[in-house]
Design a protein around this motif. Structure first.
Motif, short mmCIF file in Angstrom:
data_model
loop_
_atom_site.label_atom_id
_atom_site.label_comp_id
_atom_site.label_asym_id
_atom_site.label_seq_id
_atom_site.Cartn_x
_atom_site.Cartn_y
_atom_site.Cartn_z
N UNK A 108 -10.56 -10.09 -2.83
CA UNK A 108 -9.35 -9.27 -2.91
C UNK A 108 -9.45 -7.89 -2.28
N UNK A 109 -10.62 -7.42 -1.93
CA UNK A 109 -10.73 -6.08 -1.35
C UNK A 109 -9.98 -5.97 -0.03
N UNK A 110 -9.16 -4.93 0.13
CA UNK A 110 -8.35 -4.82 1.35
C UNK A 110 -9.03 -4.01 2.44
N UNK A 111 -10.06 -3.27 2.09
CA UNK A 111 -10.73 -2.44 3.09
C UNK A 111 -12.12 -2.07 2.59
N UNK A 112 -13.04 -1.85 3.51
CA UNK A 112 -14.38 -1.35 3.22
C UNK A 112 -15.14 -2.21 2.20
N UNK A 113 -14.94 -3.51 2.28
CA UNK A 113 -15.71 -4.43 1.43
C UNK A 113 -17.09 -4.62 2.06
N UNK A 141 4.03 -4.18 1.35
CA UNK A 141 3.20 -3.06 0.89
C UNK A 141 2.01 -3.58 0.08
N UNK A 142 0.81 -3.23 0.51
CA UNK A 142 -0.42 -3.69 -0.15
C UNK A 142 -1.31 -2.47 -0.38
N UNK A 143 -1.90 -2.40 -1.56
CA UNK A 143 -2.80 -1.30 -1.86
C UNK A 143 -3.85 -1.75 -2.86
N UNK A 144 -4.97 -1.03 -2.90
CA UNK A 144 -6.02 -1.29 -3.88
C UNK A 144 -5.86 -0.36 -5.07
N UNK A 145 -6.30 -0.83 -6.23
CA UNK A 145 -6.16 0.00 -7.42
C UNK A 145 -6.97 1.28 -7.31
N UNK A 146 -8.11 1.24 -6.64
CA UNK A 146 -8.93 2.44 -6.51
C UNK A 146 -8.24 3.52 -5.69
#
Length: 313
Positions: A108-113, A141-146
């Protein structure tokens, strides 16, 4: 108020679906955003049949490309299973107005995994499900909780969700040339605060639109709008928009009110005030001196005031 449909990594709502049987409950998402969003929880690893608990997996660089494999047993390759699980969600994903993903996850990570090569990690990857989601639905629109902990990114994501919902509402009513032009008028200032060249392109896209070509132009417009809004609005662009709005009051304010407004915008520009302050002052003046364009612009109130998103940017 009808809530907006938003997909979410199930663990963020407290579902015990992680590899170790735990969860990653996020109170802001459920308690605050949950007042406005109708969440659709989903765990791609569970959907892929990996079970709970399950072997921990990671992204690894291989001769066959980036693969999602077991941490302890590299022969456990779940890449295709995750990709197929993602493809099976096509129908309901198409009805979402946003998606919140779990950061750092190999699915599920959208970036920097983390991607491992010779057991050395580099933060350069995208989770298998997140990659499918962003490729299949580029305007979503997609975003990570962090990243929601960053005020600018949080406001950007939530604003885009509300814009997408308004677009969906417009399309459900039946998209027309008049409706598209009105929608653009309502969102023009928002687009200007994000990326001014792209905002100007939006105007060119709809120039001369007719009902005969509304489907083609509407699709092109919405794609360009959401691309524009992905660019996080800057303080400088907001200042330009605020000064543009100020121009509508040029002949309606006395010298003291003009000076107060100029100083308030300047104090926002140099970081002494958040955006909510000049906007509140402008709303005050337009309540006394209404203007149809400004009154109908969502820039003045892009999302519910109760979210307090403009208090921190």
């Amino acid at each position: 108020m009808q809530k907006i449909p938003v997909g979410i990594s199930a663990c963020l709502l407290g579902h015990e679906v992680r590899y170790d049987g735990a969860h990653k409950y996020h109170s802001y998402i459920e308690r605050t955003l949950g007042q406005y969003f109708e969440f659709r929880p989903f765990c791609p690893e569970v959907e892929a049949g990996l079970g709970v608990p399950r072997p921990c997996v990671q992204l690894r660089e291989t001769p066959d490309g980036i693969r999602c494999v077991g941490v302890k047993d590299h022969s456990l390759d779940v890449t295709e299973s995750l990709q197929e699980a993602a493809r099976r969600q096509q129908d309901w994903l198409g009805g979402m107005c946003g998606y919140i993903l779990k950061k750092d996850s190999p699915s599920c990570g959208m970036t920097r995994v983390k991607v491992y090569k010779n057991d050395i990690p580099a933060r350069q990857g995208v989770g298998i499900f997140a990659d499918y989601l962003q490729s299949a639905f580029p305007s979503l629109p997609v975003e990570e909780e962090g990243r929601l902990g960053d005020a600018g990114l949080r406001e950007n994501f939530i604003q885009r969700v509300f814009v997408m919902q308004r677009w969906r509402d417009l399309c459900e009513q039946g998209l027309s040339a008049h409706g598209l032009i009105t929608f653009h008028s309502q969102h023009k200032l928002i687009a200007m605060s994000h990326e001014q060249n792209q905002a100007r392109e939006l105007g060119r896209i709809i120039a001369g639109v007719t009902n005969a070509d509304i489907d083609r132009v509407g699709a092109a417009y919405f794609s360009a709008l959401m691309s524009c809004l992905k660019v996080v609005a800057t303080r400088g662009n907001h200042v330009n928009v605020l000064q543009h709005i100020q121009g509508y009051l040029k002949h309606k304010l006395d010298s003291d009110d003009k000076q107060e407004l100029v100083e308030t915008i300047e104090n926002y520009r140099i970081g002494l005030l958040p955006l909510i302050v000049p906007l509140t002052l402008l709303r005050h003046h337009f309540r006394k001196e209404p203007d149809a364009f400004i009154d109908n612009s969502f820039y003045m109130l892009p999302h519910p005031a109760e979210l307090s998103l403009l208090n921190s940017i």
